[in-house]
Motif scaffolding. Structure first.
Motif, PDB file in Angstrom:
ATOM      1  N   PHE A  70       1.020  -1.278   0.049  1.00 14.99           N
ATOM      2  CA  PHE A  70       0.022  -0.063  -0.035  1.00 14.99           C
ATOM      3  C   PHE A  70       1.025   1.298  -0.038  1.00 14.99           C
ATOM      4  N   VAL A  71       0.623   2.044  -0.738  1.00 15.46           N
ATOM      5  CA  VAL A  71       1.201   3.380  -0.733  1.00 15.46           C
ATOM      6  C   VAL A  71       0.390   4.514   0.059  1.00 15.46           C
ATOM      7  N   PHE A  72       0.978   5.133   1.043  1.00 17.60           N
ATOM      8  CA  PHE A  72       0.475   6.044   1.793  1.00 17.60           C
ATOM      9  C   PHE A  72       1.190   7.582   1.514  1.00 17.60           C
ATOM     10  N   VAL A  73       0.359   8.688   1.395  1.00 14.76           N
ATOM     11  CA  VAL A  73       1.047   9.919   0.995  1.00 14.76           C
ATOM     12  C   VAL A  73       1.005  10.651   2.117  1.00 14.76           C
ATOM     13  N   LYS A  74       2.094  11.208   2.867  1.00  8.18           N
ATOM     14  CA  LYS A  74       2.323  11.619   4.102  1.00  8.18           C
ATOM     15  C   LYS A  74       2.835  13.104   3.772  1.00  8.18           C
ATOM     16  N   LEU A  75       2.008  14.262   4.171  1.00 11.22           N
ATOM     17  CA  LEU A  75       2.101  15.371   4.042  1.00 11.22           C
ATOM     18  C   LEU A  75       3.007  16.303   5.279  1.00 11.22           C
ATOM     19  N   SER A  76       4.058  16.898   4.863  1.00 13.71           N
ATOM     20  CA  SER A  76       4.828  17.515   6.181  1.00 13.71           C
ATOM     21  C   SER A  76       5.174  18.677   5.730  1.00 13.71           C
ATOM     22  N   TYR A  77       5.042  19.845   6.507  1.00 16.23           N
ATOM     23  CA  TYR A  77       5.094  21.076   6.382  1.00 16.23           C
ATOM     24  C   TYR A  77       6.757  21.338   6.503  1.00 16.23           C
ATOM     25  N   SER A  78       7.331  22.157   5.270  1.00 21.61           N
ATOM     26  CA  SER A  78       8.781  22.354   5.377  1.00 21.61           C
ATOM     27  C   SER A  78       8.842  24.156   5.783  1.00 21.61           C
ATOM     28  N   LYS A  79       9.283  24.181   6.853  1.00 14.86           N
ATOM     29  CA  LYS A  79       9.459  25.720   7.300  1.00 14.86           C
ATOM     30  C   LYS A  79      10.498  26.113   6.304  1.00 14.86           C
ATOM     31  N   ALA A  80      11.374  25.450   5.814  1.00 15.00           N
ATOM     32  CA  ALA A  80      12.515  26.105   4.919  1.00 15.00           C
ATOM     33  C   ALA A  80      11.951  26.487   3.834  1.00 15.00           C
ATOM     34  N   ASN A  81      10.968  25.782   3.292  1.00 10.68           N
ATOM     35  CA  ASN A  81      10.279  26.038   1.651  1.00 10.68           C
ATOM     36  C   ASN A  81       8.941  26.800   1.885  1.00 10.68           C
ATOM     37  N   GLY A  82       8.461  26.841   3.165  1.00  7.45           N
ATOM     38  CA  GLY A  82       7.084  27.465   3.200  1.00  7.45           C
ATOM     39  C   GLY A  82       6.008  26.734   2.587  1.00  7.45           C
ATOM     40  N   VAL A  83       6.118  25.273   2.577  1.00  8.31           N
ATOM     41  CA  VAL A  83       5.151  24.683   1.941  1.00  8.31           C
ATOM     42  C   VAL A  83       4.941  23.329   2.245  1.00  8.31           C
ATOM     43  N   HIS A  84       3.922  22.462   2.015  1.00  4.93           N
ATOM     44  CA  HIS A  84       3.691  21.377   2.433  1.00  4.93           C
ATOM     45  C   HIS A  84       4.535  20.400   1.346  1.00  4.93           C
ATOM     46  N   LEU A  85       5.184  19.207   1.852  1.00  9.03           N
ATOM     47  CA  LEU A  85       5.809  18.351   0.914  1.00  9.03           C
ATOM     48  C   LEU A  85       5.249  16.946   1.061  1.00  9.03           C
ATOM     49  N   ALA A  86       4.878  16.340  -0.086  1.00  6.71           N
ATOM     50  CA  ALA A  86       4.360  14.971   0.035  1.00  6.71           C
ATOM     51  C   ALA A  86       5.306  14.006   0.102  1.00  6.71           C
ATOM     52  N   ASP A  87       5.355  13.076   0.524  1.00  9.91           N
ATOM     53  CA  ASP A  87       6.310  11.839   0.840  1.00  9.91           C
ATOM     54  C   ASP A  87       5.327  10.491   0.614  1.00  9.91           C
ATOM     55  N   ASP A  88       5.882   9.530  -0.198  1.00 14.07           N
ATOM     56  CA  ASP A  88       5.282   8.512  -0.549  1.00 14.07           C
ATOM     57  C   ASP A  88       5.948   7.519   0.417  1.00 14.07           C
ATOM     58  N   VAL A  89       4.981   6.636   1.383  1.00 13.10           N
ATOM     59  CA  VAL A  89       5.548   5.673   2.054  1.00 13.10           C
ATOM     60  C   VAL A  89       4.870   4.387   1.516  1.00 13.10           C
ATOM     61  N   VAL A  90       5.605   3.326   1.350  1.00  9.82           N
ATOM     62  CA  VAL A  90       5.089   2.103   0.865  1.00  9.82           C
ATOM     63  C   VAL A  90       5.100   1.105   2.300  1.00  9.82           C
ATOM     64  N   LEU A  91       4.084   0.617   2.239  1.00  9.56           N
ATOM     65  CA  LEU A  91       3.966  -0.261   3.306  1.00  9.56           C
ATOM     66  C   LEU A  91       3.411  -1.742   2.809  1.00  9.56           C
ATOM     67  N   ASN A  92       4.133  -2.785   2.839  1.00 11.98           N
ATOM     68  CA  ASN A  92       3.738  -3.966   2.320  1.00 11.98           C
ATOM     69  C   ASN A  92       2.768  -4.491   3.419  1.00 11.98           C
ATOM     70  N   PHE A  93       1.926  -5.531   2.879  1.00 10.24           N
ATOM     71  CA  PHE A  93       1.096  -6.173   3.900  1.00 10.24           C
ATOM     72  C   PHE A  93       1.881  -7.048   4.908  1.00 10.24           C
ATOM     73  N   ASN A  94       2.911  -7.916   4.680  1.00  9.49           N
ATOM     74  CA  ASN A  94       3.753  -8.713   5.589  1.00  9.49           C
ATOM     75  C   ASN A  94       3.951  -7.737   6.779  1.00  9.49           C
ATOM     76  N   ALA A  95       4.607  -6.415   6.542  1.00  7.94           N
ATOM     77  CA  ALA A  95       5.130  -5.443   7.459  1.00  7.94           C
ATOM     78  C   ALA A  95       4.188  -5.009   8.531  1.00  7.94           C
ATOM     79  N   LEU A  96       2.821  -4.798   8.005  1.00  9.01           N
ATOM     80  CA  LEU A  96       1.478  -4.211   8.515  1.00  9.01           C
ATOM     81  C   LEU A  96       1.323  -5.676   9.532  1.00  9.01           C
TER      82      LEU A  96
END
Length: 171
Positions: free
Chosen positions: A118-144
């Motif tokens: 499963f691919v999850f998108v996590k948004l995090s605010y970057s103070k340095a850039n002044g914007v939200h950045l999106a990071d993809d996190v891949v989580l396989n079912f076995n790890a879950l």
């Protein structure tokens, strides 16, 4: 594994159904873990303040574990329990990223091969850039599934640790 552009992503209903009960169990177990850590904090915080280990109660999971680890490292009364505490705290830290991905990410895509993931998108605010950045996190079912089993196992370990601390009669 190639992750498509956000506009080309999809999650089939059967994939959501397949993971829902495991995710639900993960959150239930983490609620129990969080509460057990709070009970440990209630027991140890007054002594930590007196010994200048801490001045304010930790709030977030990582802060709680860091604080409790300091208590077990610095309070000689807890030395007999240090190995057990360190082991369960390490387990929790090792799979907290799964819980954080589920809690703070949005499911955006399902990949069935080579592993169900499963691919999850996590948004995090970057103070340095002044914007939200999106990071993809891949989580396989076995790890879950593994993280859910480990979370289930951590709960009785924390409760046993709490009973041992209470038996020490620190008050």
């Amino acid at each position: 594994m190639k992750i498509p552009d956000i506009s080309d992503r999809s999650v089939p209903d059967d994939a959501v159904e397949a993971m829902s009960s495991t995710i639900g169990e993960m959150f239930l177990n983490f609620a129990f873990i969080d509460q057990a850590l709070d009970y440990l904090l209630i027991e140890l915080f007054p002594f930590a303040v007196k010994r200048n280990i801490a001045s304010k109660m930790p709030f977030q999971l990582g802060q709680k574990i860091d604080f409790l680890t300091k208590c077990f490292d610095r309070m000689r009364e807890l030395a007999p329990l240090q190995a057990d505490a360190g082991s369960v705290f390490k387990e929790i830290n090792d799979y907290a990223w799964v819980r954080n991905t589920l809690a703070h990410g949005a499911l955006s895509h399902y990949i069935d091969k080579p592993q169900s993931s499963f691919v999850f998108v996590k948004l995090s605010y970057s103070k340095a850039n002044g914007v939200h950045l999106a990071d993809d996190v891949v989580l396989n079912f076995n790890a879950l599934s593994q993280a859910t089993r480990l979370a289930r196992g951590a709960v009785p370990k924390l409760h046993a640790l709490l009973k041992k601390i209470q038996a020490l009669g620190l008050a």
